[in-house]
Design a protein around this motif. Structure first.
Motif, mmCIF file in Angstrom:
data_model
loop_
_atom_site.group_PDB
_atom_site.id
_atom_site.type_symbol
_atom_site.label_atom_id
_atom_site.label_comp_id
_atom_site.label_asym_id
_atom_site.label_seq_id
_atom_site.Cartn_x
_atom_site.Cartn_y
_atom_site.Cartn_z
ATOM 1 N N ILE A 184 0.846 -1.210 0.000
ATOM 2 C CA ILE A 184 0.000 0.000 0.000
ATOM 3 C C ILE A 184 0.876 1.252 0.000
ATOM 4 O O ILE A 184 0.605 2.229 -0.700
ATOM 5 C CB ILE A 184 -0.949 -0.011 1.213
ATOM 6 N N MET A 185 1.962 1.209 0.796
ATOM 7 C CA MET A 185 2.881 2.337 0.796
ATOM 8 C C MET A 185 3.492 2.536 -0.582
ATOM 9 O O MET A 185 3.609 3.680 -1.076
ATOM 10 C CB MET A 185 3.988 2.125 1.826
ATOM 11 N N SER A 186 3.868 1.422 -1.239
ATOM 12 C CA SER A 186 4.483 1.550 -2.556
ATOM 13 C C SER A 186 3.483 2.088 -3.580
ATOM 14 O O SER A 186 3.862 2.801 -4.513
ATOM 15 C CB SER A 186 5.025 0.184 -3.017
ATOM 16 N N ILE A 187 2.196 1.740 -3.391
ATOM 17 C CA ILE A 187 1.181 2.258 -4.315
ATOM 18 C C ILE A 187 1.104 3.774 -4.235
ATOM 19 O O ILE A 187 0.905 4.462 -5.259
ATOM 20 C CB ILE A 187 -0.186 1.615 -4.004
ATOM 21 N N LEU A 188 1.266 4.328 -3.047
ATOM 22 C CA LEU A 188 1.253 5.781 -2.895
ATOM 23 C C LEU A 188 2.380 6.416 -3.713
ATOM 24 O O LEU A 188 2.183 7.461 -4.353
ATOM 25 C CB LEU A 188 1.389 6.158 -1.421
ATOM 26 N N TYR A 189 3.560 5.780 -3.672
ATOM 27 C CA TYR A 189 4.657 6.277 -4.505
ATOM 28 C C TYR A 189 4.318 6.133 -5.988
ATOM 29 O O TYR A 189 4.604 7.018 -6.797
ATOM 30 C CB TYR A 189 5.942 5.508 -4.193
ATOM 31 N N ASN A 190 3.698 4.996 -6.343
ATOM 32 C CA ASN A 190 3.346 4.781 -7.744
ATOM 33 C C ASN A 190 2.337 5.816 -8.236
ATOM 34 O O ASN A 190 2.426 6.296 -9.364
ATOM 35 C CB ASN A 190 2.775 3.371 -7.932
ATOM 36 N N ILE A 191 1.373 6.129 -7.382
ATOM 37 C CA ILE A 191 0.366 7.132 -7.769
ATOM 38 C C ILE A 191 1.036 8.475 -8.018
ATOM 39 O O ILE A 191 0.738 9.182 -8.999
ATOM 40 C CB ILE A 191 -0.724 7.253 -6.682
ATOM 41 N N THR A 192 1.995 8.834 -7.148
ATOM 42 C CA THR A 192 2.727 10.091 -7.335
ATOM 43 C C THR A 192 3.486 10.075 -8.646
ATOM 44 O O THR A 192 3.452 11.047 -9.424
ATOM 45 C CB THR A 192 3.716 10.294 -6.169
ATOM 46 N N GLY A 193 4.184 8.959 -8.893
ATOM 47 C CA GLY A 193 4.933 8.865 -10.143
ATOM 48 C C GLY A 193 4.035 8.853 -11.362
ATOM 49 O O GLY A 193 4.341 9.488 -12.381
ATOM 50 N N LEU A 194 2.898 8.131 -11.264
ATOM 51 C CA LEU A 194 1.977 8.063 -12.405
ATOM 52 C C LEU A 194 1.362 9.433 -12.709
ATOM 53 O O LEU A 194 1.064 9.748 -13.874
ATOM 54 C CB LEU A 194 0.875 7.038 -12.111
ATOM 55 N N PHE A 195 1.178 10.238 -11.675
ATOM 56 C CA PHE A 195 0.613 11.575 -11.872
ATOM 57 C C PHE A 195 1.468 12.372 -12.854
ATOM 58 O O PHE A 195 0.967 13.080 -13.735
ATOM 59 C CB PHE A 195 0.505 12.309 -10.528
ATOM 60 N N PHE A 196 2.790 12.236 -12.690
ATOM 61 C CA PHE A 196 3.694 12.939 -13.612
ATOM 62 C C PHE A 196 3.859 12.166 -14.914
ATOM 63 O O PHE A 196 3.987 12.757 -15.991
ATOM 64 C CB PHE A 196 5.071 13.116 -12.960
ATOM 65 N N ALA A 197 3.847 10.836 -14.833
ATOM 66 C CA ALA A 197 4.136 10.027 -16.020
ATOM 67 C C ALA A 197 3.064 10.166 -17.083
ATOM 68 O O ALA A 197 3.368 10.273 -18.276
ATOM 69 C CB ALA A 197 4.289 8.558 -15.620
ATOM 70 N N VAL A 198 1.781 10.128 -16.684
ATOM 71 C CA VAL A 198 0.702 10.197 -17.689
ATOM 72 C C VAL A 198 0.695 11.536 -18.388
ATOM 73 O O VAL A 198 0.144 11.685 -19.480
ATOM 74 C CB VAL A 198 -0.671 9.925 -17.036
ATOM 75 N N GLN A 199 1.305 12.542 -17.757
ATOM 76 C CA GLN A 199 1.374 13.858 -18.377
ATOM 77 C C GLN A 199 2.659 14.037 -19.184
ATOM 78 O O GLN A 199 2.882 15.086 -19.789
ATOM 79 C CB GLN A 199 1.318 14.964 -17.309
ATOM 80 N N GLY A 200 3.518 13.019 -19.129
ATOM 81 C CA GLY A 200 4.784 13.105 -19.850
ATOM 82 C C GLY A 200 5.751 14.050 -19.190
ATOM 83 O O GLY A 200 6.628 14.608 -19.863
ATOM 84 N N LEU A 201 5.639 14.230 -17.868
ATOM 85 C CA LEU A 201 6.446 15.221 -17.152
ATOM 86 C C LEU A 201 7.440 14.580 -16.181
ATOM 87 O O LEU A 201 7.982 15.266 -15.319
ATOM 88 C CB LEU A 201 5.525 16.164 -16.358
ATOM 89 N N LEU A 202 7.649 13.262 -16.276
ATOM 90 C CA LEU A 202 8.530 12.597 -15.302
ATOM 91 C C LEU A 202 9.984 12.924 -15.613
ATOM 92 O O LEU A 202 10.538 12.459 -16.605
ATOM 93 C CB LEU A 202 8.311 11.091 -15.330
ATOM 94 N N SER A 203 10.598 13.739 -14.772
ATOM 95 C CA SER A 203 11.985 14.154 -14.975
ATOM 96 C C SER A 203 12.933 13.194 -14.268
ATOM 97 O O SER A 203 12.532 12.474 -13.345
ATOM 98 C CB SER A 203 12.200 15.563 -14.418
ATOM 99 N N PRO A 204 14.230 13.188 -14.650
ATOM 100 C CA PRO A 204 15.194 12.332 -13.950
ATOM 101 C C PRO A 204 15.275 12.635 -12.459
ATOM 102 O O PRO A 204 15.488 11.739 -11.652
ATOM 103 C CB PRO A 204 16.519 12.657 -14.648
ATOM 104 N N MET A 205 15.103 13.909 -12.098
ATOM 105 C CA MET A 205 15.166 14.269 -10.681
ATOM 106 C C MET A 205 14.052 13.589 -9.892
ATOM 107 O O MET A 205 14.293 13.004 -8.829
ATOM 108 C CB MET A 205 15.054 15.784 -10.523
ATOM 109 N N ILE A 206 12.815 13.638 -10.422
ATOM 110 C CA ILE A 206 11.691 13.010 -9.726
ATOM 111 C C ILE A 206 11.888 11.499 -9.651
ATOM 112 O O ILE A 206 11.669 10.874 -8.608
ATOM 113 C CB ILE A 206 10.365 13.347 -10.420
#
Length: 796
Positions: free
Chosen positions: A743-765
């Motif tokens: 469940i904790m990892s899903i929270l991280y995944n949701i954060t990452g997916l928020f940027f990923a679906v928008q094509g905004l996932l930077s190397p820093m994130i």
């Protein structure tokens, strides 16, 4: 034989009671001549610091090792297979020394060179109880080294398994894979700092060089370190099964593929750091699991139990012969404490055979000349001669073992982690398809970027990390409590058990203690003291048990005489006492089935001591804890004499079955499984092997984790049997802990997916999310596992 004692003292060497006091050096007392000689040897070589590190660190030397016990090591064929390295005057060998137990042992064993100049160096692996010795074979032989170790109380245990080269433990390949992944991950992280800090425009030349260096470093991780995941997923797919490694392999390749594309096209730095980090952390989890049970071998065979060689009589001469060379018709000479290697007929001497390994029954059985003695028994007493009637590979023992091997389990249900990962993979693919469809209309240029980012960020590695680290922590804590599981999957199997079947003899009862009842005329304190003093003169286990049971201060025994296989007699307080079998004392055989030792005074029968099994102290509490929570059955190969005692300890409705042969136990377990039960079988002895294999979970109880045990899912030290209910509860917590981490990892995944679906996932994130997710999951798993263990009383 005459001994006299006024006050009981303890041995300076081993700490055991000194019933006799003829052995002194200055003010130091020793229980036997052997302990005294060890002290003298250490004192002469300046090694008495051994006694300063721990009080009474030695092991008693009352049972002398015969002079030619290690003669077989003079055989070059045998010695060569025990030698790990040989070059000119330097030879390396490793011995397993089961008596290593404290820091004094380390000190003494690492100073062997002071006992013999031919030994140049020795190094001890305390965990494995092994000593690696480097020596010059021109000055000292392999046999002499074994004899030196024995003379100071560390007799090496050498079995056929040593010749076969079977050594459980982590493979070198896995260690190399972990090392390569860690090295590459650390260096890629360093090379990625310009990108993390947004300095790529200030140092374009260095930035480009760093990206290509990262690509080069990522290749060994892709090709070599990630190989275990490729192998696992490929095997699962061949079986038409999607395990958790399959989506992880996909994520690894997608991450590497996108990173390679970005570096080659100059459009980005890629995610080599995340890619190598994923592989490194998952390998750490797997190594943690494997290291927990690396010291044990669960797929054992009879060669793990048998020695390398025995003594054969040929043309009235003694010679050492390796077990594979024994043939029917050979005459073997067996000494005290030696194992019967093949089914044989007793041709000379009185045999007291301890069949505790095969049957679980610790009371030695008397065998007369002409009787068959089956392989696996241990002679307790004087020398005997045997005529071999079957080869080692065709003996009763190996027949039992092979029968065990013919029992196969049904394929286990897949782990809940694999089931979750399957649904998780479907959901991730669905999100990727929806995202691709959206960007196909909104901005086709972002399809590749967003879809690959989703597959990278939503990798189920967090679930695998949580599972492997949680399992690793659980296995470690169970191991510290002397419960060793075959692998991590057994944790889930233990959690699903609903029916527990116990073997009685050797499992619920101890193999080294007995309940002793006396029947006969009342004994005065003086008579009890006399009987205890006489019994103490014998090395026979029943005599020693009587002496310990009476526990009286020892007095002088005169005219002591022991007739092997019959009994002992001697004059105590001017009265003639005798202890032994019914025939020896009364002239008639005992008609009963229980074990008795008869006593006479001045040739008049006084009474008898009856031996019964002693239940472990924790058994009543354990059976009480299991009431109402699990169905319990107790199986025993003995008669029903213990039914009343067991009925008091068990819940109403508990099934008690006696006179059970190995096939009966097997059939009972099969019937329970046909009825839909998840069965745990707890037993010891090879005769429980088939039942252990047939059950969902087989736990072999052993008095020592290094002793031979049947093939099983787990090995439990006998003293820890009372914690069985806590162990089951602890294994049940596994699923809750893994789900909390997931469940904790899903929270991280949701954060990452928020940027990923928008094509905004930077190397820093990506650089922040990946290690933060991994480290927090490891910390959560570690904390929750240890808190749970503390609540269950499994840690201090």
């Amino acid at each position: 034989m005459q001994t006299t004692v006024n006050n009981r003292s303890t041995c300076f060497h081993c700490g055991e009671d000194c019933p006799d006091v003829p052995y002194h050096i200055g003010e130091k007392s020793f229980c036997c001549e052997g302990c005294k000689l060890v002290f003298q040897l250490l004192n002469e070589n300046g090694l008495c610091d051994y006694y300063d590190l721990n009080a009474n660190p030695g092991r008693h030397q009352r049972i002398k090792v015969r002079k030619d016990k290690f003669a077989y090591l003079d055989d070059e064929k045998i010695a060569q297979r025990l030698i790990r390295f040989r070059q000119e005057n330097e030879v390396h060998t490793t011995f397993y020394l089961p008596h290593i137990h404290c820091s004094s042992c380390l000190y003494l064993l690492e100073n062997l060179h002071r006992l013999n100049p031919g030994i140049s160096r020795s190094q001890v692996n305390f965990t494995k109880k092994e000593a690696t010795i480097i020596f010059d074979e021109q000055q000292v032989s392999l046999r002499e080294i074994a004899e030196i170790l024995t003379s100071i109380g560390y007799e090496p245990y050498i079995s056929l398994t040593d010749l076969n080269g079977k050594k459980p433990g982590l493979t070198k390949t896995m260690i190399y894979q972990l090392g390569v992944a860690g090295f590459c991950f650390a260096n890629i992280m360093l090379l990625s700092f310009p990108d993390y800090l947004g300095l790529e425009e200030d140092t374009p030349l260095f930035n480009t060089a760093f990206r290509y260096l990262s690509l080069i470093l990522a290749l060994p991780v892709l090709v070599f370190s990630a190989m275990p995941f490729y192998t696992s997923s490929f095997k699962a797919l061949k079986m038409r099964f999607l395990n958790i490694d399959a989506p992880i392999v996909l994520a690894i390749w997608v991450t590497f593929g996108r990173s390679l594309y970005e570096v080659l096209t100059g459009t980005g730095t890629g995610y080599f750091d995340s890619f190598s980090g994923i592989v490194f952390f998952m390998l750490v989890g797997r190594v943690l699991q494997d290291k927990t049970y690396q010291q044990l071998s669960f797929d054992r065979d009879y060669s793990s139990y048998f020695p390398i060689a025995v003594t054969r009589l040929k043309h009235e001469k003694e010679e050492s012969v390796s077990l594979p060379d024994i043939v029917p018709g050979d005459t073997l000479l067996l000494h005290n404490e030696e194992l019967v290697p093949a089914d044989s007929i007793l041709t000379r001497g009185k045999a007291f055979i301890d069949y505790s390994f095969v049957t679980g029954e610790s009371v030695p059985v008397l065998k007369e000349v002409g009787e068959i003695i089956y392989a696996g028994g241990k002679q307790v007493g004087s020398n005997i001669e045997l005529l071999v009637i079957r080869e080692v590979s065709q003996s009763y023992l190996t027949g039992l073992w092979n029968r065990n091997g013919n029992v196969t389990r049904e394929r286990r249900s897949s782990s809940f982690v694999h089931r979750i990962s399957t649904w998780f993979t479907y959901i991730v693919f669905a999100i990727a398809i929806v995202t691709a469809g959206f960007w196909a209309y909104a901005d086709p240029a972002k399809i590749w970027t967003s879809v690959t980012a989703i597959l990278i960020v939503a990798c189920p590695c967090a679930l695998l990390l949580s599972n492997t680290f949680t399992n690793g922590f659980i296995l470690r804590i169970l191991g510290r409590n002397n419960l060793y599981l075959r692998n991590a999957e057994v944790i889930e199997e233990v959690a699903t058990v609903d029916h527990i079947v116990f073997d009685k003899t050797g499992t619920l009862t101890t193999t080294d203690q007995h309940r002793i009842d006396y029947k006969g005329r009342s004994l005065s304190a003086q008579e009890q003291q006399a009987i205890a003093s006489l019994a103490a003169q014998s090395l026979h286990p029943l005599s020693k048990a009587i002496a310990a049971h009476l526990g009286k201060e020892r007095i002088s025994v005169k005219a002591f005489e022991e007739k092997a296989g019959h009994g002992i007699e001697g004059i105590v307080n001017d009265d003639l006492y005798a202890i032994g079998s019914a025939k020896y004392i009364t002239g008639r055989k005992y008609a009963g089935t229980d074990t008795n030792v008869f006593i006479s005074k001045e040739n008049q029968l006084v009474g008898r001591f009856r031996f019964r099994n002693q239940y472990r102290e924790t058994v009543p509490t354990l059976l009480d804890e299991l009431k109402g929570k699990y169905n319990v059955t107790i199986l025993s190969g003995d008669n029903a004499g213990e039914r009343a005692s067991l009925r008091i300890m068990t819940a109403p409705g508990t099934e008690l079955l006696f006179d059970q042969q190995p096939q009966d136990k097997l059939n009972y377990i099969r019937q329970l499984r046909r009825e839909g039960h998840r069965v745990m079988m707890v037993g010891d002895g090879l005769n429980d092997g088939v039942a252990l294999l047939e059950s969902n979970i087989g736990i072999a109880v052993s008095e020592s984790s290094n002793a031979f045990t049947p093939a099983s899912e787990a090995i439990l030290e006998g003293k820890q049997l009372g914690k069985l209910h806590s162990f089951i509860r602890f294994c049940k917590s596994n699923r809750k802990i893994v789900m909390a981490s997931f469940i904790m990892s899903i929270l991280y995944n949701i954060t990452g997916l928020f940027f990923a679906v928008q094509g905004l996932l930077s190397p820093m994130i990506a650089a922040i999310l990946m290690p933060a997710s991994s480290i927090s999951i490891i910390l959560l798993s570690a904390c929750t596992v240890h808190i749970t263990a503390r609540k269950l009383g499994l840690t201090n």
